[in-house]
Structure formats: structure tokens, C-alpha cells
Design a protein around this motif. Structure first.
Motif, PDB file in Angstrom:
ATOM      1  N   LEU A 268     -16.555 -10.088 -18.020  1.00 25.90           N
ATOM      2  CA  LEU A 268     -16.413 -10.080 -19.483  1.00 25.90           C
ATOM      3  C   LEU A 268     -14.963 -10.406 -19.830  1.00 25.90           C
ATOM      4  N   THR A 269     -14.747 -11.636 -20.263  1.00 22.04           N
ATOM      5  CA  THR A 269     -13.395 -12.064 -20.618  1.00 22.04           C
ATOM      6  C   THR A 269     -13.442 -12.694 -22.014  1.00 22.04           C
ATOM      7  N   ASP A 270     -12.302 -13.133 -22.491  1.00 20.55           N
ATOM      8  CA  ASP A 270     -12.315 -13.806 -23.802  1.00 20.55           C
ATOM      9  C   ASP A 270     -12.831 -15.234 -23.693  1.00 20.55           C
ATOM     10  N   LYS A 271     -13.202 -15.642 -22.461  1.00 17.25           N
ATOM     11  CA  LYS A 271     -13.872 -16.938 -22.291  1.00 17.25           C
ATOM     12  C   LYS A 271     -15.333 -16.765 -21.879  1.00 17.25           C
ATOM     13  N   SER A 272     -15.832 -15.529 -21.997  1.00 16.87           N
ATOM     14  CA  SER A 272     -17.230 -15.295 -21.620  1.00 16.87           C
ATOM     15  C   SER A 272     -18.152 -15.436 -22.825  1.00 16.87           C
ATOM     16  N   VAL A 273     -19.350 -15.953 -22.556  1.00 16.37           N
ATOM     17  CA  VAL A 273     -20.414 -15.989 -23.564  1.00 16.37           C
ATOM     18  C   VAL A 273     -21.651 -15.351 -22.941  1.00 16.37           C
ATOM     19  N   MET A 274     -22.095 -14.270 -23.533  1.00 13.04           N
ATOM     20  CA  MET A 274     -23.265 -13.571 -23.009  1.00 13.04           C
ATOM     21  C   MET A 274     -24.423 -13.760 -23.982  1.00 13.04           C
ATOM     22  N   ALA A 275     -25.584 -14.170 -23.426  1.00 13.04           N
ATOM     23  CA  ALA A 275     -26.719 -14.502 -24.292  1.00 13.04           C
ATOM     24  C   ALA A 275     -27.557 -13.277 -24.611  1.00 13.04           C
ATOM     25  N   HIS A 276     -28.108 -13.292 -25.812  1.00 19.00           N
ATOM     26  CA  HIS A 276     -29.127 -12.340 -26.288  1.00 19.00           C
ATOM     27  C   HIS A 276     -28.535 -10.995 -26.727  1.00 19.00           C
ATOM     28  N   ASP A 284     -21.816  -0.525 -25.738  1.00 18.55           N
ATOM     29  CA  ASP A 284     -21.811  -1.822 -25.049  1.00 18.55           C
ATOM     30  C   ASP A 284     -21.149  -2.885 -25.937  1.00 18.55           C
ATOM     31  N   CYS A 285     -21.543  -2.876 -27.208  1.00 22.36           N
ATOM     32  CA  CYS A 285     -20.978  -3.866 -28.143  1.00 22.36           C
ATOM     33  C   CYS A 285     -19.464  -3.682 -28.264  1.00 22.36           C
ATOM     34  N   SER A 286     -19.035  -2.443 -28.319  1.00 19.11           N
ATOM     35  CA  SER A 286     -17.595  -2.184 -28.411  1.00 19.11           C
ATOM     36  C   SER A 286     -16.871  -2.750 -27.198  1.00 19.11           C
ATOM     37  N   LEU A 287     -17.491  -2.590 -26.032  1.00 16.41           N
ATOM     38  CA  LEU A 287     -16.886  -3.113 -24.805  1.00 16.41           C
ATOM     39  C   LEU A 287     -16.750  -4.640 -24.890  1.00 16.41           C
ATOM     40  N   LEU A 288     -17.835  -5.312 -25.287  1.00 19.64           N
ATOM     41  CA  LEU A 288     -17.770  -6.773 -25.410  1.00 19.64           C
ATOM     42  C   LEU A 288     -16.703  -7.178 -26.425  1.00 19.64           C
ATOM     43  N   CYS A 289     -16.640  -6.439 -27.515  1.00 16.04           N
ATOM     44  CA  CYS A 289     -15.694  -6.767 -28.581  1.00 16.04           C
ATOM     45  C   CYS A 289     -14.257  -6.600 -28.062  1.00 16.04           C
ATOM     46  N   LYS A 290     -14.031  -5.527 -27.343  1.00 17.33           N
ATOM     47  CA  LYS A 290     -12.713  -5.257 -26.770  1.00 17.33           C
ATOM     48  C   LYS A 290     -12.297  -6.379 -25.818  1.00 17.33           C
ATOM     49  N   ARG A 291     -13.257  -6.870 -25.047  1.00 14.15           N
ATOM     50  CA  ARG A 291     -12.959  -7.957 -24.095  1.00 14.15           C
ATOM     51  C   ARG A 291     -12.924  -9.325 -24.780  1.00 14.15           C
ATOM     52  N   PRO A 311     -28.467  -6.969 -34.014  1.00 15.23           N
ATOM     53  CA  PRO A 311     -27.970  -6.569 -35.346  1.00 15.23           C
ATOM     54  C   PRO A 311     -26.730  -7.373 -35.742  1.00 15.23           C
ATOM     55  N   VAL A 312     -26.960  -8.614 -36.090  1.00 11.20           N
ATOM     56  CA  VAL A 312     -25.875  -9.574 -36.337  1.00 11.20           C
ATOM     57  C   VAL A 312     -24.949  -9.114 -37.462  1.00 11.20           C
ATOM     58  N   LYS A 313     -25.532  -8.607 -38.537  1.00  8.46           N
ATOM     59  CA  LYS A 313     -24.717  -8.220 -39.692  1.00  8.46           C
ATOM     60  C   LYS A 313     -23.684  -7.171 -39.293  1.00  8.46           C
ATOM     61  N   SER A 314     -24.121  -6.206 -38.533  1.00  8.34           N
ATOM     62  CA  SER A 314     -23.213  -5.158 -38.076  1.00  8.34           C
ATOM     63  C   SER A 314     -22.131  -5.739 -37.152  1.00  8.34           C
ATOM     64  N   LEU A 315     -22.524  -6.659 -36.287  1.00  7.21           N
ATOM     65  CA  LEU A 315     -21.549  -7.281 -35.381  1.00  7.21           C
ATOM     66  C   LEU A 315     -20.526  -8.102 -36.170  1.00  7.21           C
ATOM     67  N   ILE A 316     -20.988  -8.814 -37.187  1.00  6.44           N
ATOM     68  CA  ILE A 316     -20.058  -9.588 -38.022  1.00  6.44           C
ATOM     69  C   ILE A 316     -19.045  -8.650 -38.671  1.00  6.44           C
ATOM     70  N   HIS A 318     -17.920  -6.004 -37.629  1.00  7.73           N
ATOM     71  CA  HIS A 318     -16.953  -5.531 -36.625  1.00  7.73           C
ATOM     72  C   HIS A 318     -16.167  -6.690 -36.005  1.00  7.73           C
ATOM     73  N   HIS A 319     -16.256  -7.871 -36.624  1.00  6.91           N
ATOM     74  CA  HIS A 319     -15.502  -9.048 -36.173  1.00  6.91           C
ATOM     75  C   HIS A 319     -15.804  -9.425 -34.732  1.00  6.91           C
ATOM     76  N   HIS A 320     -17.056  -9.302 -34.375  1.00  2.00           N
ATOM     77  CA  HIS A 320     -17.482  -9.692 -33.041  1.00  2.00           C
ATOM     78  C   HIS A 320     -17.575 -11.207 -32.954  1.00  2.00           C
ATOM     79  N   LYS A 321     -17.278 -11.780 -31.811  1.00  5.04           N
ATOM     80  CA  LYS A 321     -17.448 -13.225 -31.625  1.00  5.04           C
ATOM     81  C   LYS A 321     -18.943 -13.531 -31.429  1.00  5.04           C
ATOM     82  N   LEU A 322     -19.454 -14.447 -32.249  1.00  8.35           N
ATOM     83  CA  LEU A 322     -20.890 -14.720 -32.267  1.00  8.35           C
ATOM     84  C   LEU A 322     -21.163 -16.206 -32.442  1.00  8.35           C
TER      85      LEU A 322
END
Lengths: 449, 449
Positions: A268-276, A284-291, A311-316, A318-322
Motif C-alpha cells: 500500500l503506497t501512494d502509487k497503489s491502486v486497489m480495486a473494489h 481499513d479505509c483509514s489505513l488506505l487513506c494514510k498510505r 460508500p463513495v460519498k463517505s470516502l470523498i 474523507h479526501h480518499h483517492k478514488l
């Protein structure tokens, strides 16, 4: 001075929530393939640049019913599975994999098969307005290089993964890496060949570290891939908590969540893309966001295999990369338009719940609905950000990856710019996509145009 | 002897769960527009009939990549809303109605508006393989007759509703029947004009009793429409428990469920088609089933406005009458193919649940998933049964309402007849629909074919 100037009305995201429409603009593209200048019609230079472009015969004039949009980024797809798009979706996952998907991918040991399928698929992507794709290949080095070569030939920006799947417990004998050592060595060869090809062609051809998903890989393979990603500073793609089964598998094998397993192997890096990610917990989402790891949201595929809605709206919020992925062939459609529509619809279903036997207050999730502007942002700017590529917006500094689409205005009625945007998003089909540019170069033109 | 003979491979439902593929058949269509004979290639008469049809120049020969399918029945759509398809789906229902839908429908007081929109819409339906449609018009007699006339002109089988909405509490001043008396009298005039037009043209032009939905109508209007339906033995269309709001509205006003209210006004008959039904209770469903009233399942629209997924699988197992509706423009797509895909996907989402914060065992509904064969049955035989029209199958006694579609076989891989069926259902777009017949008459031919 420029290599292409486009005159017309365009739509481009301002931020996650807003799309702007600029009418009657001039978009000036330099030799590097980047947008260098965007002029509104009130700009003092407008008439002069327009006249000059016309004189130099580098002007693309849009008609009143044509609109310019950024090309889409398909942030998750399995290129070989194009040969079975729309098949076997009535089957349970296990049969889908063992009777269809694995036997199909195994065929890509044959380079002729790879050539035929990838030639068709890359052209299809471009004809649908997809200008960049992050793709799984297969375990076959030659086939993956063929995919990259074909992408370069037609002009698609291609992020290609040499798939690693070496765990005998979760993969069939006929379609599996011999062992982790050979899987890692193939990946390293692939990286080097891709660098050569990129240098030679000048195309965007990016090798991607690709553990199929945690269940398919041994610990050694996962660890080795994490090291290779670091050594070569490469993007990584995989699946994360795609389904109840996958989410539980990681817990059973590692006593950790799927995301934590990936993180423990430095995947899990800032160049990772994880599907689904449909079954990711809040932690888990916080971990991905942190990375700063992106999630490729695959709304059509998730209907079939996701066991829930991301839950896309919630991820948005939290400024998650999507970004948005078609997930061919877990999803049946290679069209990002179709996936945008489903992304909005599925988010409404998450908000409302699905089973009317339950109380309305209990069956849904408050404030889950996204807008079409949210979805469009994900498929353009979001995808570009995830891949560290300056694409997805129409503004200076961004690459000129564009699609020109034809609107079908109704014979009566509304014509606000938001109405036009909505209609384009909800009704554009392949037949309405008339020209596609990558880096200011025409890579697709509809037959008959 | 025949007016048309088609030679090729076709798909047609055997029952709710099974689709058959017959290769290399001869389908012989008589002057009445009905299929009179279907011959398999092993039949002793096959060669003789084939030769005769060729000699008489009445043979339509399909190529290897073409398939014959029954035309689709769109069992619920609002024809005037074609002018706003894909718009305003980000808005809440109230704004969607008051800022878009009601103002748009009010424009149909102008016959030129009606002519322009309906001319475009009817041609669009045919080009998408829809050969029969059950349509809401508006409250305007002339516009509704225009819709029928245009349907007859192009060859669509049209069930058209003169909309009644006279309740001042739930309709805007600018778009409402003057009172129940004038609404009923308009409906009766419409019935008589339609009978005349049907006699004159010989087309399938059926007037339909159409209370918009319970909230829009006064008690007197509902009662009067029930009487008119009985007097003229006519089909009835409306909405039932489409959303939480509509379901609750009936309880508040009548202390009864929406379905019971309709029944109390004699609006649930074996010729009734009620749209949506997402919030029907088990008892409501039993009532509809007892009355042999069909439900028009509108899977795309239900994502936006349904607040839940219709439990189709359960309804099928109880032998409920079911068809598929596009619900333009609550649904954005007029394509029944798109709606079939969503019907299957939404049923899987009902089975799996949507909110992953809930336990997998608690968030879904067991055994809710339908197959594509189920959905196809609904869009063909189910729709025909609901309208008491012998359409939706390819067999003797059924009307020759057909579509010829082009398959895009993959460059490698599967080609079982079920694979072909699945691929056709999951990938056919307008550009792949090459010819459409109604009653054995060619009513649409793709440009360039």
C-alpha cells in the motif's frame, strides 16, 4: 506554435463536486501534447489565435451539438477477459473463475491469442473515450508485452500488470506461476522490457506490480513484489476486500484484514491502486487513506461480486483517492459512461437500502448518494491523480487526452449547461463518441465522420 | 402463401427460467402477421419451403453473426418525458416533478410539441427493438391521439393512456384536470377516438385507463375510472407503492395500503398493469396476484425513486404476472436491454444487501437473485401476457414482432448457445439492432444496412 487548437464548448471538473462548462473556448495544444493555453471568447487574444489556427490548418471546430470532454481513465480492468465480457454472470464466483476466467487467461500463453484479443480491446477502449487504462494482463510475459505494444500502436496510455499468482491452494495447476522465484523474476524481466519499449516508442507504457490478490499469492511472492515496487519505484495494483469471501480469507490465513496484509508486505503506497474495497472497514479505509492508496471503484462488477456497495460519498468526504474501473469482465461493460451511471444509481441504493421488509430508517445508510459530478470527477481527475499522470482536466499543464461527443438535444425543452452535462453522461453510447485524442494526437475517429 | 420467411437462429423463452436456441430454422409468417409455421432444418419440408421462399423473394436470410429475437414489450413508460431523459436525476423527487416533469408535460397542450417529441420517441423505441409499449401520455386529448397516430404511422403497437390527475392537493395549477367530471369525460372521448383510429388504421392502438397514481386523483376520479374500465373492458395502468412516500400517502389518506385503495376503486383487474411496486407488502402482492394484475418492473428507475428493489424472484415463484418497463424518464434509458441488465444486477444487490457495516447474514434477502433468462422472459412473454397480446415468443400463433441483432463474437473463446444469449443480452446496443419487424412488417432498418 501549437500542434492543435480546438474551438468549442467543454466540460471539466473544478473539484470533486463541481463541473464547469466553458462555452466557445479555444484550447491550444503544444508539441509536447499538453494544453498550453485556454482562451475564453472574451479574451483579447481569442480572435487572433482563432484566425492563426485556421490559417495554419490546425483548427478543430466543434459544431453546436458537439462537446469536448477529458478522456476517461479506466482504473481497473482485466484486458484478457475482454474475450468473455458479458458471459457467465449468472454463475457463482467459483464457477465463473474455474469454468471461464482461468481457462481463458491460460490461453494467453499463445501470443496469437493475445494479439487478437488485445488488438480488439485497445481499439474498443479508445472508441469509448477511454484514453488511459490500468490493466491486469496474465502471467505470460510475451502476452503482456504484446498488450503494451498494441497500446503504443493505437495510442492508449497503458499501465500493464504482469500478474503474479503462485499459491497452489488457490490457483489451478494449468494457470499458475511455477513458484514465487520464477514469478518475481518474470516480473523483473517485464519491468525491464517495458522500460525499453517506453524509451523506444515514447508512449506512456508503465509496468505495474500486480499480485492478483492476496489469496492467489504466497507470502514470499507478496513480500518480493513489495520489494520490487520499492526498488523500481513502481505503481502497484491488486484487489482489496472485494467480497465477503476475500475479506474473510485474509482473516483466516493471516489473522489480519486484507488491507493490513497488503500493508504488511509494503503493497500500500501512494502509487497503489486497489480495486473494489466493498468490504473494507472504517479502519481499513483509514489505513488506505494514510498510505495515499487509491481505490478503483467498479460499480457494475460490484453488483455481481461485491456483496455490497462502496460508500463513495463517505470516502470523498474523507479526501480518499478514488477512480472508476470497468473491471472487465466481472463488469460486463467496457464503457466508463455505463459505470458512471451505475456508480450514481448504486450509491442511491446504498442510501435507500434494498429490502423493503426492513424499516426505511434501518435499511439504508444516511447521506450515501453521490452526484454525477462526483462520478465524473472520479473517472477523470481521480483516475489521473491515482496514476500520478496530468490527465483528466482541460486546463494548461494537463495532457490533451480528450473525447469529442455528440449530444442529442431533445426536440423541445431544457438546455442549461448542467442539463447538457447530465444528458451527455446518461445517454452517450459508443456511436456518439466521434473523435478521441491522446496527447493532442487523434487516436480514434468514428467511421463515417 | 406466406408474406415473409426468415431463415436463421433464434432465441425464445420456453418458460420463466429457460430460453431455447434453435439453429438454422425457418420461420414462416402469414398475411395476418402471425407466425404460421416454424421448421427445423431436419424437417422434411425444410428444403422445399426454403427454396419456395427464395423463389418468391420473401426470404430474409440471417448471417452467421445475426440472431432473431422477439421484440421487447416496454410495460411502463411516460412518452412525453422522452424530452428530458437523463436529466435531473440528481434532484430529489419533488424538484424533479415540479421543476422538470410537470412543466414539461404541460407543454404538450401544444400539438406541435407533441408531434415533435412523439415522432422522435416512437422511432427510438423501434430502433431499440421495442415493438410494443404501454405508455402514459399527458392530460391532453389531442397530444395523446397524436401519439397513437404516430405509433400507427411507424408500426409500434401502442397502448396509450389519457392521464387523469385532478387532485388540487397534489398537482400544480398549471397542469391538472379542471375537475373529475371533465377528466372522466376526456377519458371517454379518448376511448372513442382511439376505437375509431384503430378501426381506420388496423393498427394495435389500445386506449388505457390511466389514473396517474393515487395521490394525484380525487376519490371521484378513481371511482369513475374504475367504472369506465369496466364499461369498455379496457386495460388500466398506474403506479403502486412506488416509493416510501407513495406507500405512506395512501395509508395517511385512506387508512389502507396503496394496492387496497386501487382495488377498492375496481382498478386492479386482470387487464391492469401497475408500475414499480417496490414497497408492496406480501399481502399487497397476494392481492395483486389474486386479481391477476401485472407489475411492471422498472429496475433503472427504481434505483433512483424506488427506495428498494422489487423482489422479482419471489414474485416469479408465486406465478405473479411481471414485465419490464423503462419508466422514461424516472429511468434514464429507453433500452430494454439496459433494463434487463439492471434487473439482474439489482436482484443480486437485494440478495447480498448493500451496507457492509451490517452482518452479511442480516443485510441481504436469501434467494433473491434472478437470471438473465428470467429477465428476458419478463421483457417478452411476461409483457405480452400482461397486455393479453400474443407477442413475445417465436412460435406458431404468436405475432411476428421480431428484432434481428448482430452479435460480436470474441476473437477467441466460447460459443455455446447460452454464451451467445448472454453476450447478446449484456452487450447489444442500438448500433447492433439491424432490423425490427412488427406483425411481419419491416418497421426499422439500421442506416447503412
Amino acid at each position: 506554435m501549437y500542434k492543435l487548437v480546438i474551438h468549442g464548448t467543454y466540460f471539466s471538473s473544478v473539484d470533486e463536486n463541481h463541473v464547469q462548462s466553458i462555452e466557445n473556448a479555444l484550447i491550444c495544444i503544444g508539441d509536447s501534447g499538453q494544453v498550453e493555453l485556454v482562451l475564453s471568447s472574451s479574451d483579447p487574444l481569442f480572435e487572433e489565435e482563432l484566425a492563426r489556427a485556421r490559417k495554419q490548418d490546425i483548427l478543430e471546430e466543434l459544431t453546436d451539438s458537439q462537446y469536448l470532454l477529458p478522456g476517461f481513465i479506466d482504473l481497473h480492468t482485466h484486458a484478457p477477459q475482454w474475450a468473455q465480457a458479458g458471459l457467465a454472470l449468472d454463475l457463482p464466483l467459483e464457477k465463473w473463475l474455474n469454468n471461464y476466467t482461468f481457462p481463458l487467461e491460460a490461453h494467453f500463453a499463445d501470443e496469437d491469442v493475445a494479439k487478437a484479443v488485445y488488438d480488439d480491446y485497445v481499439q474498443k477502449l479508445l472508441s469509448l473515450g477511454t484514453t488511459t487504462a490500468l490493466m491486469f494482463g496474465t502471467i505470460h510475459l510475451e502476452a503482456n508485452l504484446m498488450l503494451a505494444k498494441i497500446a503504443a500502436k493505437y495510442g492508449l496510455r497503458a499501465f500493464v500488470g504482469q500478474v503474479v499468482m503462485d499459491n497452489p491452494d488457490q490457483t489451478p495447476t494449468y494457470y499458475r506461476n511455477v513458484d514465487y522465484g520464477s514469478a518475481l523474476s518474470l516480473t523483473e524481466k517485464f519491468i525491464n522490457f517495458m522500460s525499453e519499449m517506453q524509451e523506444k516508442t515514447g508512449a506512456t507504457l508503465q509496468p505495474v506490480i500486480t499480485p492478483r490478490f492476496v489469496p492467489s499469492c504466497t507470502d514470499e511472492a507478496l513480500a518480493g513484489l513489495g520489494e520490487l515496487a520499492k526498488k523500481y519505484d513502481l505503481p502497484i495494483q491488486s484487489h482489496v476486500s472485494e467480497s465477503n469471501w476475500e475479506h474473510q480469507y485474509a482473516i483466516n490465513r493471516f489473522e489480519m484484514h486484507d488491507a493490513e496484509v497488503l500493508d504488511s508486505f509494503n503493497l500500500l503506497t501512494d502509487k497503489s491502486v486497489m480495486a473494489h474495497g466493498t468490504q473494507l472497514t472504517v479502519d481499513d479505509c483509514s489505513l488506505l487513506c494514510k498510505r495515499q492508496t487509491a481505490i478503483a471503484h467498479c460499480p457494475i462488477s460490484n453488483m455481481y461480486f461485491g456483496n455490497g456497495v462502496l460508500p463513495v460519498k463517505s470516502l470523498i468526504s474523507h479526501h480518499h483517492k478514488l477512480g472508476i474501473g470497468s473491471d472487465i469482465s466481472g463488469g460486463y461493460s467496457p464503457s466508463i459512461y455505463h459505470n458512471l451511471r451505475q456508480a450514481v444509481g448504486s450509491s442511491q441504493m446504498l442510501e435507500d437500502g434494498v429490502d423493503s421488509r426492513m424499516n426505511p430508517q434501518e435499511r439504508g445508510r444516511d447521506n450515501a448518494r453521490i452526484t454525477m459530478a462526483n462520478a465524473f470527477y472520479m473517472a477523470t481527475v481521480g483516475g489521473g491523480d491515482a496514476l500520478h499522470l496530468p490527465v483528466g482536466k482541460i486546463e494548461p499543464g494537463y495532457l490533451a487526452d480528450f473525447q469529442i461527443v455528440r449530444d442529442h438535444p431533445p426536440v423541445i425543452g431544457q438546455k442549461s449547461s448542467d442539463d447538457i452535462f447530465q444528458r451527455l453522461m446518461y445517454s452517450t453510447e459508443e456511436k456518439d463518441i466521434e473523435k478521441v485524442y491522446v496527447g493532442g494526437k487523434l487516436v480514434y475517429k468514428k467511421v463515417g465522420e
